[in-house]
Design a protein around this motif. Structure first.
Motif, PDB file in Angstrom:
ATOM      1  N   SER A  77       0.806  -1.221   0.000  1.00  0.00           N
ATOM      2  CA  SER A  77       0.000   0.000   0.000  1.00  0.00           C
ATOM      3  C   SER A  77       0.837   1.267   0.000  1.00  0.00           C
ATOM      4  N   ASP A  78       2.106   1.183   0.391  1.00  0.00           N
ATOM      5  CA  ASP A  78       2.965   2.362   0.302  1.00  0.00           C
ATOM      6  C   ASP A  78       3.102   2.832  -1.137  1.00  0.00           C
ATOM      7  N   TYR A  79       2.929   1.911  -2.093  1.00  0.00           N
ATOM      8  CA  TYR A  79       3.080   2.239  -3.503  1.00  0.00           C
ATOM      9  C   TYR A  79       1.757   2.164  -4.262  1.00  0.00           C
ATOM     10  N   THR A  80       0.943   1.145  -3.967  1.00  0.00           N
ATOM     11  CA  THR A  80      -0.298   0.979  -4.722  1.00  0.00           C
ATOM     12  C   THR A  80      -1.351   1.998  -4.330  1.00  0.00           C
ATOM     13  N   LEU A  81      -1.393   2.359  -3.037  1.00  0.00           N
ATOM     14  CA  LEU A  81      -2.429   3.274  -2.560  1.00  0.00           C
ATOM     15  C   LEU A  81      -1.882   4.482  -1.821  1.00  0.00           C
ATOM     16  N   ILE A 171      -5.028  -4.743  -9.142  1.00  0.00           N
ATOM     17  CA  ILE A 171      -4.153  -4.092  -8.171  1.00  0.00           C
ATOM     18  C   ILE A 171      -3.138  -5.046  -7.551  1.00  0.00           C
ATOM     19  N   LEU A 172      -3.490  -6.334  -7.440  1.00  0.00           N
ATOM     20  CA  LEU A 172      -2.554  -7.274  -6.819  1.00  0.00           C
ATOM     21  C   LEU A 172      -1.352  -7.584  -7.712  1.00  0.00           C
ATOM     22  N   LEU A 173      -1.490  -7.422  -9.019  1.00  0.00           N
ATOM     23  CA  LEU A 173      -0.380  -7.748  -9.915  1.00  0.00           C
ATOM     24  C   LEU A 173       0.829  -6.840  -9.684  1.00  0.00           C
ATOM     25  N   PRO A 174       0.665  -5.522  -9.666  1.00  0.00           N
ATOM     26  CA  PRO A 174       1.836  -4.695  -9.349  1.00  0.00           C
ATOM     27  C   PRO A 174       2.319  -4.880  -7.921  1.00  0.00           C
ATOM     28  N   ALA A 175       1.403  -5.185  -7.008  1.00  0.00           N
ATOM     29  CA  ALA A 175       1.827  -5.434  -5.628  1.00  0.00           C
ATOM     30  C   ALA A 175       2.771  -6.628  -5.569  1.00  0.00           C
ATOM     31  N   MET A 176       2.436  -7.697  -6.292  1.00  0.00           N
ATOM     32  CA  MET A 176       3.311  -8.863  -6.327  1.00  0.00           C
ATOM     33  C   MET A 176       4.621  -8.551  -7.019  1.00  0.00           C
ATOM     34  N   VAL A 189      11.003   1.676  -8.922  1.00  0.00           N
ATOM     35  CA  VAL A 189      10.140   0.919  -9.828  1.00  0.00           C
ATOM     36  C   VAL A 189       8.673   0.981  -9.399  1.00  0.00           C
ATOM     37  N   GLY A 190       8.431   1.088  -8.093  1.00  0.00           N
ATOM     38  CA  GLY A 190       7.066   1.074  -7.577  1.00  0.00           C
ATOM     39  C   GLY A 190       6.130   2.044  -8.265  1.00  0.00           C
ATOM     40  N   PRO A 191       6.485   3.335  -8.377  1.00  0.00           N
ATOM     41  CA  PRO A 191       5.581   4.289  -9.036  1.00  0.00           C
ATOM     42  C   PRO A 191       5.303   3.957 -10.494  1.00  0.00           C
ATOM     43  N   PHE A 195       1.300   2.623 -11.996  1.00  0.00           N
ATOM     44  CA  PHE A 195       0.672   3.760 -12.667  1.00  0.00           C
ATOM     45  C   PHE A 195      -0.740   3.432 -13.149  1.00  0.00           C
ATOM     46  N   TRP A 196      -0.912   2.237 -13.750  1.00  0.00           N
ATOM     47  CA  TRP A 196      -2.234   1.874 -14.270  1.00  0.00           C
ATOM     48  C   TRP A 196      -3.273   1.854 -13.149  1.00  0.00           C
ATOM     49  N   ASP A 197      -2.910   1.269 -11.994  1.00  0.00           N
ATOM     50  CA  ASP A 197      -3.859   1.185 -10.894  1.00  0.00           C
ATOM     51  C   ASP A 197      -4.173   2.563 -10.323  1.00  0.00           C
ATOM     52  N   LYS A 198      -3.148   3.408 -10.249  1.00  0.00           N
ATOM     53  CA  LYS A 198      -3.408   4.763  -9.772  1.00  0.00           C
ATOM     54  C   LYS A 198      -4.294   5.521 -10.743  1.00  0.00           C
ATOM     55  N   LEU A 199      -4.149   5.250 -12.028  1.00  0.00           N
ATOM     56  CA  LEU A 199      -5.019   5.880 -13.013  1.00  0.00           C
ATOM     57  C   LEU A 199      -6.472   5.479 -12.776  1.00  0.00           C
ATOM     58  N   GLN A 200      -6.705   4.184 -12.497  1.00  0.00           N
ATOM     59  CA  GLN A 200      -8.074   3.742 -12.210  1.00  0.00           C
ATOM     60  C   GLN A 200      -8.594   4.374 -10.926  1.00  0.00           C
ATOM     61  N   TYR A 201      -7.700   4.492  -9.933  1.00  0.00           N
ATOM     62  CA  TYR A 201      -8.110   5.141  -8.681  1.00  0.00           C
ATOM     63  C   TYR A 201      -8.460   6.603  -8.925  1.00  0.00           C
ATOM     64  N   TRP A 202      -7.651   7.318  -9.704  1.00  0.00           N
ATOM     65  CA  TRP A 202      -7.943   8.722  -9.996  1.00  0.00           C
ATOM     66  C   TRP A 202      -9.269   8.857 -10.728  1.00  0.00           C
TER      67      TRP A 202
END
Length: 491
Positions: A77-81, A171-176, A189-191, A195-202
């Motif tokens: 979550s430090d990176y995904t959310l 969301i779990l794919l980039p987390a893994m 690399v995290g950001p 990016f795709w998941d953050k785009l969906q969140y935005w």
């Protein structure tokens, strides 16, 4: 444990595209063993002799073994959310207080959304046709969950629905992927990989923010213009008021918690209902099983409450058997050691701070001594296994009503984990899945399958059969005063 569950090779064989799994110890009746995860920094201790260690793991306070820290790391979550650690308990609190305790207030809306989504996603023709099952179930569950969390009309908005389901699905794919990286590469690399998941969140946030801005004056300054909404946004705003925070300063935190709640409710439920449908289609005597379920459901007379859903033992057994076979996380209980000095387990091994201590669910779920019956071995899928007396007497659920085994955890059944860290949303999931599966069984014939599609494994996660199709047709309907199926009865 006996039978086919003798040794680590069984579990190791289920992991694909991964380095060899390293076990220390003998077989599943032996001492604790360590499992080297594919994740570079995730040293994991699996205690497989669960009967001897379960109580010790569950008794440890959160200052020693912590579930929230495990969840935070699992989601990266430090990176995904970019969500702070203190937000996780508040997410759980909303689930426990509102989504669990007020289930009956949402049932009519959930039924309405189920009926509308199934017509759109599974078709309205009486001819046999194919449906990509997981995609259809993901959208159906997304709509029903959205009806509860954000209400009409937003839950049916194509843009919001696409963003929320995509966020939940991927969301779990980039987390893994992030977990595979050494620590020094994660900030770099995290950001990028998120990016795709953050785009969906935005995109989700762009739909939710106007609702937040519209409601803040009424809830913060008492400016009411009608009945108070009953959805996640309103619950979160009320929580902000109780905590003394300014809603204007916390709107972004609210949308992040909404996104996490949506992911937790949508992804796991969509996977479970997909697995259940494939299990029903591929089991022996599939048509007879469907008929037995319909007979039980028709006896409910179209009454949908938490109490009435608990009086459907066969439907409950189907879902429980599916989750026993296809538990999403094969580590039934996993907690992170947060005590700086580490912790010493009962056999004397010292586990350092940052390592994970847990109990695997895969072995207990297929223990022949517990789940084997004269009708079917523990390996087989038996849809009505949990209605049989020999199972009810062995699996320690004496305090659970016959129709509530799906949500009643034990040392033998950890589909929702176990103990005080058991999934707080399982009661909401119970209502959602039973309503959805009931309507599918009542309104559609599912064509039997000769072979069930395989579920992909990645590390300790079991995914659904993505892209696989199922054949079904709408059942013939006659006008009937029963509200269960849009005032139709199917024959």
């Amino acid at each position: 444990m006996t039978g086919q569950l003798t040794g680590p090779e069984r579990l190791q064989s289920q992991f694909v595209l991964l380095p060899p799994v390293m076990w220390i110890g003998q077989d599943l009746e032996g001492p604790p063993c360590s499992l080297q995860s594919s994740m570079v920094e995730s040293s994991l201790l699996l205690v497989v002799d669960h009967s001897n260690y379960m109580s010790w793991v569950l008794e440890q306070p959160d200052t020693i073994l912590n579930q929230f820290e495990t969840n935070r790391q699992f989601m990266c979550s430090d990176y995904t959310l970019e969500m702070s650690a203190h937000s996780w308990p508040r997410v759980n609190d909303r689930v426990k207080r509102e989504m669990t305790q007020r289930i009956d207030e949402f049932v009519d809306a959930m039924v309405d959304e189920t009926q509308d989504s199934l017509r759109a996603l599974l078709g309205d023709t009486e001819e046999w046709h194919e449906v990509v099952l997981y995609d259809a179930m993901l959208e159906a569950v997304g709509r029903v969950v959205g009806r509860v969390l954000v209400g009409l009309p937003l839950c049916r908005n194509p843009g919001y629905l696409q963003a929320s389901t995509s966020f939940s699905k991927y969301i779990l794919l980039p987390a893994m992927a992030i977990e595979l990286l050494p620590a020094f590469l994660k900030p770099l690399v995290g950001p990028v990989v998120t990016f795709w998941d953050k785009l969906q969140y935005w995109r989700m946030e762009s739909y939710v923010m106007p609702m937040l801005r519209e409601r803040v004056p009424s809830i913060y300054h008492g400016e009411k213009s009608g009945p108070e909404p009953n959805d996640y946004i309103q619950w979160a705003l009320r929580d902000v008021i109780r905590s003394g925070e300014n809603p204007q300063d916390t709107n972004h935190h609210i949308t992040k918690r909404l996104a996490v709640t949506t992911f937790a409710a949508v992804q796991s439920s969509a996977i479970t209902i997909t697995n259940a449908m494939f299990d029903i289609a591929a089991c022996q005597n599939s048509l007879a099983v469907q008929d037995e379920l319909r007979a039980e459901l028709e006896s409910a007379n179209g009454i949908w409450t938490r109490a009435s859903l608990a009086r459907l033992p066969k439907l409950d057994s189907v879902l429980t058997e599916t989750l026993r076979h296809w538990v999403i996380l094969t580590h039934g209980i996993t907690k992170t050691v947060v005590a700086p000095e580490g912790v010493t387990i009962p056999t004397g091994e010292h586990i350092p701070c940052g390592a994970k201590v847990g109990i695997a669910s895969y072995g207990p779920h297929f223990d022949e001594d517990v789940y084997g019956t004269k009708e079917a071995s523990a390996e087989a899928y038996d849809p009505f296994r949990f209605t049989r007396e020999e199972i009810a007497s062995v699996v320690k659920r004496q305090n659970a009503p016959p129709g509530m085994g799906f949500v009643t955890t034990s040392e033998h059944y950890m589909g929702f984990s176990h103990g005080r860290s058991a999934c707080p949303g399982r009661f909401f999931a119970n209502s959602l899945l039973k309503i959805l599966l009931s309507h599918i069984v009542l309104q559609y014939d599912v064509e039997p399958m000769n072979e069930r599609p395989a579920n992909p494994w990645l590390n300790n996660t079991v995914g659904p059969p993505v892209g696989e199709k199922i054949r079904l047709r709408k059942r013939k309907a006659e006008v009937c005063p029963c509200v269960i199926c849009s005032r139709r009865v199917y024959a």
